[in-house]
Write a protein that holds these residues in place. Structure first.
Motif, PDB file in Angstrom:
ATOM      1  N   ASP A 100      22.445 -12.250  -0.718  1.00 16.90           N
ATOM      2  CA  ASP A 100      21.876 -12.499  -2.042  1.00 16.90           C
ATOM      3  C   ASP A 100      20.796 -11.487  -2.365  1.00 16.90           C
ATOM      4  OD1 ASP A 100      23.527 -14.692  -2.347  1.00 16.90           O
ATOM      5  OD2 ASP A 100      21.964 -16.180  -1.952  1.00 16.90           O
ATOM      6  N   MET A 101      19.959 -11.168  -1.383  1.00 20.35           N
ATOM      7  CA  MET A 101      18.900 -10.187  -1.606  1.00 20.35           C
ATOM      8  C   MET A 101      19.491  -8.814  -1.879  1.00 20.35           C
ATOM      9  SD  MET A 101      15.586  -9.350   0.682  1.00 20.35           S
ATOM     10  CE  MET A 101      14.609  -7.876   0.356  1.00 20.35           C
ATOM     11  N   LEU A 102      20.506  -8.452  -1.126  1.00 24.64           N
ATOM     12  CA  LEU A 102      21.179  -7.175  -1.341  1.00 24.64           C
ATOM     13  C   LEU A 102      21.731  -7.093  -2.767  1.00 24.64           C
ATOM     14  CD1 LEU A 102      22.402  -4.469  -0.441  1.00 24.64           C
ATOM     15  CD2 LEU A 102      24.301  -5.776   0.548  1.00 24.64           C
ATOM     16  N   LEU A 116      24.467  -5.749   9.208  1.00 24.41           N
ATOM     17  CA  LEU A 116      25.139  -5.295  10.436  1.00 24.41           C
ATOM     18  C   LEU A 116      24.378  -5.746  11.670  1.00 24.41           C
ATOM     19  CD1 LEU A 116      26.158  -1.663   9.391  1.00 24.41           C
ATOM     20  CD2 LEU A 116      27.648  -3.674   9.587  1.00 24.41           C
ATOM     21  N   LEU A 117      23.059  -5.698  11.603  1.00 18.64           N
ATOM     22  CA  LEU A 117      22.234  -6.138  12.724  1.00 18.64           C
ATOM     23  C   LEU A 117      22.421  -7.631  12.986  1.00 18.64           C
ATOM     24  CD1 LEU A 117      20.089  -5.440  14.848  1.00 18.64           C
ATOM     25  CD2 LEU A 117      18.347  -5.801  13.081  1.00 18.64           C
ATOM     26  N   ILE A 118      22.511  -8.417  11.936  1.00 20.36           N
ATOM     27  CA  ILE A 118      22.771  -9.853  12.100  1.00 20.36           C
ATOM     28  C   ILE A 118      24.118 -10.054  12.802  1.00 20.36           C
ATOM     29  CG2 ILE A 118      23.178 -12.041  10.913  1.00 20.36           C
ATOM     30  CD1 ILE A 118      21.323 -11.051   8.690  1.00 20.36           C
ATOM     31  N   ASP A 119      25.134  -9.292  12.370  1.00 12.16           N
ATOM     32  CA  ASP A 119      26.456  -9.368  13.012  1.00 12.16           C
ATOM     33  C   ASP A 119      26.353  -9.064  14.509  1.00 12.16           C
ATOM     34  OD1 ASP A 119      27.840  -9.998  10.668  1.00 12.16           O
ATOM     35  OD2 ASP A 119      28.368  -7.917  10.254  1.00 12.16           O
ATOM     36  N   GLN A 120      25.627  -8.013  14.838  1.00 10.09           N
ATOM     37  CA  GLN A 120      25.479  -7.612  16.244  1.00 10.09           C
ATOM     38  C   GLN A 120      24.799  -8.705  17.061  1.00 10.09           C
ATOM     39  OE1 GLN A 120      23.231  -4.022  15.854  1.00 10.09           O
ATOM     40  NE2 GLN A 120      25.012  -2.775  15.306  1.00 10.09           N
ATOM     41  N   GLN A 121      23.806  -9.357  16.479  1.00 10.86           N
ATOM     42  CA  GLN A 121      23.082 -10.401  17.206  1.00 10.86           C
ATOM     43  C   GLN A 121      23.980 -11.617  17.440  1.00 10.86           C
ATOM     44  OE1 GLN A 121      20.133  -9.479  18.579  1.00 10.86           O
ATOM     45  NE2 GLN A 121      20.766  -7.601  17.551  1.00 10.86           N
ATOM     46  N   LEU A 122      24.842 -11.909  16.496  1.00  7.52           N
ATOM     47  CA  LEU A 122      25.790 -13.013  16.684  1.00  7.52           C
ATOM     48  C   LEU A 122      26.779 -12.671  17.793  1.00  7.52           C
ATOM     49  CD1 LEU A 122      26.890 -15.776  15.746  1.00  7.52           C
ATOM     50  CD2 LEU A 122      28.398 -14.500  14.202  1.00  7.52           C
ATOM     51  N   GLU A 123      27.318 -11.464  17.752  1.00  3.21           N
ATOM     52  CA  GLU A 123      28.276 -11.034  18.776  1.00  3.21           C
ATOM     53  C   GLU A 123      27.665 -11.047  20.168  1.00  3.21           C
ATOM     54  OE1 GLU A 123      29.940  -7.247  17.636  1.00  3.21           O
ATOM     55  OE2 GLU A 123      30.551  -8.034  15.690  1.00  3.21           O
ATOM     56  N   ALA A 124      26.379 -10.742  20.266  1.00  4.30           N
ATOM     57  CA  ALA A 124      25.685 -10.722  21.551  1.00  4.30           C
ATOM     58  C   ALA A 124      25.170 -12.115  21.939  1.00  4.30           C
ATOM     59  CB  ALA A 124      24.525  -9.736  21.508  1.00  4.30           C
ATOM     60  N   GLU A 125      25.472 -13.107  21.123  1.00  3.46           N
ATOM     61  CA  GLU A 125      25.077 -14.498  21.349  1.00  3.46           C
ATOM     62  C   GLU A 125      23.564 -14.665  21.441  1.00  3.46           C
ATOM     63  OE1 GLU A 125      27.340 -15.929  24.685  1.00  3.46           O
ATOM     64  OE2 GLU A 125      29.219 -15.806  23.563  1.00  3.46           O
ATOM     65  N   ARG A 126      22.855 -13.921  20.587  1.00  2.00           N
ATOM     66  CA  ARG A 126      21.396 -14.024  20.511  1.00  2.00           C
ATOM     67  C   ARG A 126      20.949 -14.831  19.293  1.00  2.00           C
ATOM     68  NH1 ARG A 126      21.520  -8.036  21.240  1.00  2.00           N
ATOM     69  NH2 ARG A 126      21.650  -7.740  23.476  1.00  2.00           N
ATOM     70  N   ILE A 127      21.946 -15.312  18.535  1.00  2.00           N
ATOM     71  CA  ILE A 127      21.667 -16.055  17.314  1.00  2.00           C
ATOM     72  C   ILE A 127      22.760 -17.121  17.163  1.00  2.00           C
ATOM     73  CG2 ILE A 127      22.917 -14.329  15.948  1.00  2.00           C
ATOM     74  CD1 ILE A 127      21.002 -14.807  13.663  1.00  2.00           C
ATOM     75  N   SER A 128      22.363 -18.300  16.713  1.00  2.00           N
ATOM     76  CA  SER A 128      23.337 -19.385  16.541  1.00  2.00           C
ATOM     77  C   SER A 128      24.188 -19.140  15.298  1.00  2.00           C
ATOM     78  CB  SER A 128      22.613 -20.728  16.415  1.00  2.00           C
ATOM     79  OG  SER A 128      21.978 -20.825  15.149  1.00  2.00           O
ATOM     80  N   THR A 152      24.683 -21.268  12.917  1.00  2.00           N
ATOM     81  CA  THR A 152      23.941 -21.791  11.767  1.00  2.00           C
ATOM     82  C   THR A 152      22.926 -20.774  11.265  1.00  2.00           C
ATOM     83  OG1 THR A 152      24.190 -24.060  12.548  1.00  2.00           O
ATOM     84  CG2 THR A 152      22.420 -23.643  10.970  1.00  2.00           C
ATOM     85  N   ALA A 153      22.146 -20.210  12.177  1.00  2.80           N
ATOM     86  CA  ALA A 153      21.156 -19.206  11.796  1.00  2.80           C
ATOM     87  C   ALA A 153      21.853 -17.995  11.179  1.00  2.80           C
ATOM     88  CB  ALA A 153      20.325 -18.785  13.006  1.00  2.80           C
ATOM     89  N   TYR A 154      22.960 -17.593  11.784  1.00  3.58           N
ATOM     90  CA  TYR A 154      23.721 -16.454  11.266  1.00  3.58           C
ATOM     91  C   TYR A 154      24.159 -16.706   9.827  1.00  3.58           C
ATOM     92  CZ  TYR A 154      27.623 -13.318  10.435  1.00  3.58           C
ATOM     93  OH  TYR A 154      28.465 -12.387   9.869  1.00  3.58           O
ATOM     94  N   GLU A 155      24.779 -17.837   9.596  1.00  3.58           N
ATOM     95  CA  GLU A 155      25.327 -18.136   8.271  1.00  3.58           C
ATOM     96  C   GLU A 155      24.240 -18.175   7.202  1.00  3.58           C
ATOM     97  OE1 GLU A 155      27.642 -21.696   8.667  1.00  3.58           O
ATOM     98  OE2 GLU A 155      29.052 -20.733  10.038  1.00  3.58           O
ATOM     99  N   LEU A 156      23.122 -18.802   7.506  1.00  2.00           N
ATOM    100  CA  LEU A 156      22.057 -18.911   6.512  1.00  2.00           C
ATOM    101  C   LEU A 156      21.354 -17.574   6.282  1.00  2.00           C
ATOM    102  CD1 LEU A 156      20.650 -22.408   7.476  1.00  2.00           C
ATOM    103  CD2 LEU A 156      22.000 -21.807   5.467  1.00  2.00           C
ATOM    104  N   LEU A 157      21.061 -16.847   7.350  1.00  2.00           N
ATOM    105  CA  LEU A 157      20.441 -15.533   7.194  1.00  2.00           C
ATOM    106  C   LEU A 157      21.373 -14.573   6.469  1.00  2.00           C
ATOM    107  CD1 LEU A 157      18.618 -14.939  10.589  1.00  2.00           C
ATOM    108  CD2 LEU A 157      17.568 -14.989   8.325  1.00  2.00           C
ATOM    109  N   TYR A 158      22.640 -14.593   6.853  1.00  2.00           N
ATOM    110  CA  TYR A 158      23.608 -13.687   6.230  1.00  2.00           C
ATOM    111  C   TYR A 158      23.740 -13.980   4.736  1.00  2.00           C
ATOM    112  CZ  TYR A 158      27.504 -10.438   6.072  1.00  2.00           C
ATOM    113  OH  TYR A 158      28.298  -9.347   5.801  1.00  2.00           O
TER     114      TYR A 158
END
Length: 95
Positions: free
Chosen positions: A89-91, A64-76, A78-84
């Protein structure tokens, strides 16, 4: 017929390294990197204790935090897709 599969495991250390690399490449802003890293610090404690329930719960919040950072345009994207992808996978490993 027997099949051998390569098993890829993801840890908080892997995610931390990705965040740092993306920050170095200007794909994650410092504020977002700090928030994501702080969250992973808590996950790492539960990971070390092998507390699957708490790791899973905190990894869901991390997604959810990754989603929020993407929505706030604090993450690209590409970074979003790979981190997500790796966080998902870890989850799955801890569920």
């Amino acid at each position: 017929m027997r099949r051998d599969y390569l098993v890829y495991t993801v840890s908080t250390t892997d995610l931390e390294n990705m965040i740092k690399a993306f920050q170095d490449n200007k794909e994650i802003k410092s504020e977002a990197a700090r928030k994501l890293s702080m969250h992973l610090t808590a996950v790492e404690r539960f990971e070390g204790r092998e507390d699957a329930g708490k790791v899973a719960k905190h990894m869901e919040a991390f997604l959810l935090l990754i989603d929020q950072q993407l929505e706030a345009e604090r993450i690209s994207e590409t970074a979003y897709e790979l981190l997500y992808s790796d966080a998902t996978d870890m989850l799955a490993m801890w569920k």
